[in-house]
Design an enzyme around this catalytic site. Structure first.
Site, PDB file in Angstrom:
ATOM      1  N   GLU A  77      -3.727   8.472  10.749  1.00  0.00           N
ATOM      2  CA  GLU A  77      -2.983   9.995  11.064  1.00  0.00           C
ATOM      3  C   GLU A  77      -4.576  10.738  11.398  1.00  0.00           C
ATOM      4  O   GLU A  77      -5.427  10.578  10.825  1.00  0.00           O
ATOM      5  CB  GLU A  77      -2.525  10.463   9.639  1.00  0.00           C
ATOM      6  CG  GLU A  77      -2.098  12.030  10.037  1.00  0.00           C
ATOM      7  CD  GLU A  77      -1.685  12.728   8.686  1.00  0.00           C
ATOM      8  OE1 GLU A  77      -1.499  12.186   7.951  1.00  0.00           O
ATOM      9  OE2 GLU A  77      -1.124  13.978   8.938  1.00  0.00           O
ATOM     10  N   LYS A 122      -9.706  10.964   2.490  1.00  0.00           N
ATOM     11  CA  LYS A 122     -10.087  11.654   3.753  1.00  0.00           C
ATOM     12  C   LYS A 122      -9.938  13.062   3.384  1.00  0.00           C
ATOM     13  O   LYS A 122     -10.762  13.983   3.762  1.00  0.00           O
ATOM     14  CB  LYS A 122      -8.700  11.733   4.948  1.00  0.00           C
ATOM     15  CG  LYS A 122      -9.401  10.257   5.749  1.00  0.00           C
ATOM     16  CD  LYS A 122      -8.457  10.544   7.164  1.00  0.00           C
ATOM     17  CE  LYS A 122      -6.859  10.052   6.738  1.00  0.00           C
ATOM     18  NZ  LYS A 122      -6.336   9.830   7.949  1.00  0.00           N
ATOM     19  N   ARG A 178      -5.512  -1.119  -1.353  1.00  0.00           N
ATOM     20  CA  ARG A 178      -6.620  -0.494  -0.711  1.00  0.00           C
ATOM     21  C   ARG A 178      -8.016  -0.739  -1.257  1.00  0.00           C
ATOM     22  O   ARG A 178      -8.209  -1.151  -2.200  1.00  0.00           O
ATOM     23  CB  ARG A 178      -6.206   1.216  -0.715  1.00  0.00           C
ATOM     24  CG  ARG A 178      -6.321   1.672  -2.070  1.00  0.00           C
ATOM     25  CD  ARG A 178      -5.660   3.146  -1.891  1.00  0.00           C
ATOM     26  NE  ARG A 178      -6.641   3.934  -1.321  1.00  0.00           N
ATOM     27  CZ  ARG A 178      -6.097   4.947  -0.091  1.00  0.00           C
ATOM     28  NH1 ARG A 178      -4.968   4.670   0.142  1.00  0.00           N
ATOM     29  NH2 ARG A 178      -7.213   5.594   0.367  1.00  0.00           N
TER      30      ARG A 178
HETATM   31  P1  ATP Z   1      -4.439  10.413   3.752  1.00  0.00           P
HETATM   32  O1  ATP Z   1      -5.687  10.148   2.818  1.00  0.00           O
HETATM   33  O2  ATP Z   1      -4.617  11.216   4.823  1.00  0.00           O
HETATM   34  O3  ATP Z   1      -3.154  10.017   3.556  1.00  0.00           O
HETATM   35  P2  ATP Z   1      -4.860   7.524   4.689  1.00  0.00           P
HETATM   36  O4  ATP Z   1      -5.993   7.168   3.770  1.00  0.00           O
HETATM   37  O5  ATP Z   1      -3.502   7.049   4.201  1.00  0.00           O
HETATM   38  O6  ATP Z   1      -4.862   9.031   4.721  1.00  0.00           O
HETATM   39  P3  ATP Z   1      -4.127   6.831   7.177  1.00  0.00           P
HETATM   40  O7  ATP Z   1      -4.827   7.602   8.462  1.00  0.00           O
HETATM   41  O8  ATP Z   1      -2.892   7.230   7.149  1.00  0.00           O
HETATM   42  O9  ATP Z   1      -4.918   7.362   6.095  1.00  0.00           O
HETATM   43  O10 ATP Z   1      -4.261   5.406   7.191  1.00  0.00           O
HETATM   44  C1  ATP Z   1      -4.190   4.499   8.245  1.00  0.00           C
HETATM   45  C2  ATP Z   1      -4.036   3.147   7.694  1.00  0.00           C
HETATM   46  O11 ATP Z   1      -5.238   2.849   7.064  1.00  0.00           O
HETATM   47  C3  ATP Z   1      -2.900   3.099   6.572  1.00  0.00           C
HETATM   48  O12 ATP Z   1      -2.380   1.924   7.020  1.00  0.00           O
HETATM   49  C4  ATP Z   1      -3.661   2.995   5.563  1.00  0.00           C
HETATM   50  O13 ATP Z   1      -2.746   2.414   4.751  1.00  0.00           O
HETATM   51  C5  ATP Z   1      -4.944   2.284   5.689  1.00  0.00           C
HETATM   52  N1  ATP Z   1      -6.081   2.806   4.661  1.00  0.00           N
HETATM   53  C6  ATP Z   1      -6.241   3.870   4.437  1.00  0.00           C
HETATM   54  N2  ATP Z   1      -6.983   3.957   3.448  1.00  0.00           N
HETATM   55  C7  ATP Z   1      -7.402   2.862   3.044  1.00  0.00           C
HETATM   56  C8  ATP Z   1      -8.241   1.904   2.149  1.00  0.00           C
HETATM   57  N3  ATP Z   1      -8.862   2.888   1.488  1.00  0.00           N
HETATM   58  N4  ATP Z   1      -8.220   0.718   2.077  1.00  0.00           N
HETATM   59  C9  ATP Z   1      -7.662  -0.080   3.049  1.00  0.00           C
HETATM   60  N5  ATP Z   1      -6.649   0.539   3.887  1.00  0.00           N
HETATM   61  C10 ATP Z   1      -6.727   1.959   4.026  1.00  0.00           C
HETATM   62 MG    MG Z   2      -1.622   8.170   5.112  1.00  0.00          MG
END
Ligand code: ATP
Ligand code: MG
Length: 555
Positions: free
Chosen positions: A37, A276, A266
């Site tokens: 996002e 984020k 994650r």
């Molecule tokens: P928000 O905190 O804004 O919800 P998010 O961390 O889910 O954001 P996105 O931009 O939706 O961030 O993430 C894009 C992709 O990265 C998604 O598939 C998410 O699962 C993956 N992702 C995000 N954070 C992690 C993490 N800490 N470890 C592994 N994958 C991650």
């Molecule tokens: Mg997300």
């Protein structure tokens, strides 16, 4: 980053699933996607997901899409879109074809919503936020049906059109799926599919005032793009039900080879946050200088600090993929960059806490040019020129008046030490300031010891680094420590309470003259000091410390 069939890469449960899908003929190729996002910069957690999605597709000779999950215009920005593209490419991956946007499918999503309404599977609901929460129930108490749940199909179609036409206020109504208000999965209790937002969108401008929710948009985006394996993090485990429900109830997508969602744990990294929202707060509240502050666990922060794409890919491989949530030891990331730079980084000398050393038996005005290896273990990298004269800088930490014991290997009065890549010197006396701190050290040198041991057989074990004074170039050194005091900052909702006040220390010293045109973000090994790279955002000669030479954190 080569083929899994060569057996180079350790397998994981995702690869096992893919192998089964390929051998059963369920899928003929592998298509994945990375769906950020655009509401912030990418962090090291995203890097794990990028390496998994792009890396897996690459290994199976399939492809991976970069799809912006841009369904929440209030929080998104084109600045983030651009930084994300840059970071993915910097990590060494290339997406398939054009960059994709969920927003480019808004027409299609709308038609899917209409199809669900026509099938009696979605309805427009006018409960307000509090009422909706109350009707939803809790984990222990089943929900209650919304009074709008039985509105007839024709009426729902009209209402949804009105939503799209901007005839309702923000928050006045939503489109909900009609599933099961008593489901043990909260996400199946008639989840919201569309909501009203009067916002300007970075891609579609004012075209829409209704926006699909993640759970509705994501599975449809996957299906439209022919994604085979939709890999996401564990917190979406329950949402897999709504993913499947949506696709199974749409005629175009209820097909045997439709996408399926798989969840992995994650990355949570010690002394870092991978939220984020919290990273944005650090920037907005000026606790760090920017998203790419070298202390930030963002990809752009790591890059500015001297991390290489290869080291981050290597880190992702070392931590592996599983379904168990854990806190990853920061030393794994640090050893990935150390291992990479140890093999590749150009050696150089920098004096971070300078003190002058005067070699009294060396001719005044003489300047020698010496050769030093660019990499002592790799002769092919060649040599560099360094200088030597009567005055050099050494690090004040390399001198004490009286050696504390026989093992002491640095400079002390009446003790000999080798100046790296040059001669052996012996300290004789020093000037001090009024507090007794050494200001200038005086020594003699042995002219017979350039590149060889003393001929009389005396052993000089210590080696210290130096920079010749007349050619030395002033430089600023930024030495970073952990950004947070607690190894698990996720425990704190307000990260400012665990910020390390000493996470940045600035020092002024000297570097070899050949560093005057050092390229930004390319790390050097400053001998005995650590890895450093030139800062990309400073005009003068500023070096960011990437990582120390050894893991001293756990000692
Ligand atoms: P928000 O905190 O804004 O919800 P998010 O961390 O889910 O954001 P996105 O931009 O939706 O961030 O993430 C894009 C992709 O990265 C998604 O598939 C998410 O699962 C993956 N992702 C995000 N954070 C992690 C993490 N800490 N470890 C592994 N994958 C991650
Ligand atoms: Mg997300």
């Amino acid at each position: 980053m080569n083929s899994q069939s060569t057996g180079e890469k350790p397998t994981n449960f995702i690869r096992n699933i893919i192998n089964e899908d390929l051998s059963s003929g369920n899928h003929k190729s592998v298509i994945t996607r990375f769906p950020p996002e655009p509401n912030g910069y990418l962090h090291i957690g995203h890097a794990k997901s990028i390496c998994l999605n792009f890396g897996t597709a690459q290994d199976y000779e399939g492809y991976c899409n970069l799809r912006f999950d841009d369904t929440n215009p209030a929080k998104e920005d084109i600045e983030y879109v651009e930084s994300i593209k840059e970071d993915v490419q910097w990590l060494g991956f290339d997406w398939n074809g054009e960059v994709k946007y969920s927003s480019s499918y808004f027409d299609r999503f709308y038609k899917c919503a209409e199809e669900l309404i026509s099938k009696g599977l979605a309805y427009v609901c006018f409960l307000n936020a509090d009422e909706t929460r109350e009707y939803r129930g809790t984990l222990k108490i089943p929900g209650k049906n919304s009074p709008y749940r039985d509105t007839n199909i024709k009426e729902n179609k009209t209402l949804f059109k009105k939503m799209k036409g901007g005839e309702f206020k923000e928050g006045e109504c939503v489109l909900r799926a009609k599933i099961d208000m008593s489901s043990s999965f909260m996400c199946m209790r008639d989840p919201t599919l569309y909501r009203i937002r009067f916002e300007t969108h970075h891609q579609t401008n004012e075209d829409w005032c209704i926006y699909p929710m993640y759970d509705f948009a994501h599975c449809l985006g996957d299906a439209i793009e022919g994604v085979t394996h939709s890999i996401c993090t564990l917190e979406f485990q329950d949402n897999r039900r709504i993913y499947n429900w949506t696709l199974e109830n749409l005629d175009d997508f209820n097909v045997p080879n439709r996408p399926h969602q798989y969840e992995f744990s994650r990355l949570n990294l010690e002394y870092a946050t991978t939220s984020k929202r919290k990273l944005k707060l650090l920037v907005d509240n000026n606790h760090v200088a920017s998203w790419n502050d070298p202390r930030m666990p963002t990809i752009s922060g790591l890059r500015r600090r001297g991390y290489t794409p290869a080291s981050i890919r290597d880190f992702s491989e070392r931590i592996g993929v599983s379904k168990v949530n854990s806190l990853t030891d920061i030393s794994i990331l640090e050893s990935s960059i150390r291992d990479d730079l140890n093999n590749t980084a150009t050696r150089s000398m920098a004096v971070i806490n300078p003190i002058k050393l005067v070699i009294e038996n060396y001719s005044v005005g003489k300047l020698e040019t010496l050769k030093a290896p660019i990499h002592p273990q790799n002769e092919e990298m060649g040599t560099r020129e360094i200088f030597f004269s009567r005055e050099v800088y050494i690090d004040e930490e390399d001198f004490v008046e009286v050696a504390p014991n026989n093992k002491y290997k640095r400079l002390a009065i009446n003790k000999e030490v080798r100046l790296r890549n040059s001669y052996i010197v012996k300290a004789t006396h020093f000037d001090s300031d009024k507090d007794g701190n050494a200001k200038t050290i005086y020594c003699t040198y042995d002219p017979e010891t350039l590149g060889k041991n003393p001929s009389d057989g005396r052993k000089v074990k210590g080696v210290i680094h130096f920079v010749e004074a007349s050619r030395a170039i002033s430089a600023e050194f930024r030495i970073y420590d952990r950004l947070f005091l607690d190894s698990n900052p996720a425990k704190f909702d307000d990260l400012s309470s665990t910020l390390n006040p000493n996470s940045l220390e600035i020092k002024n010293g000297f570097v070899e003259p050949n560093l005057s045109n050092a390229k930004a973000e390319i790390a050097y090994q400053f001998e005995r000091e650590g890895y450093f790279c030139r800062d990309s955002e400073s005009k003068g000669l500023v070096f960011n410390k990437t990582v120390g030479l050894r893991d001293t954190w756990n000692q």
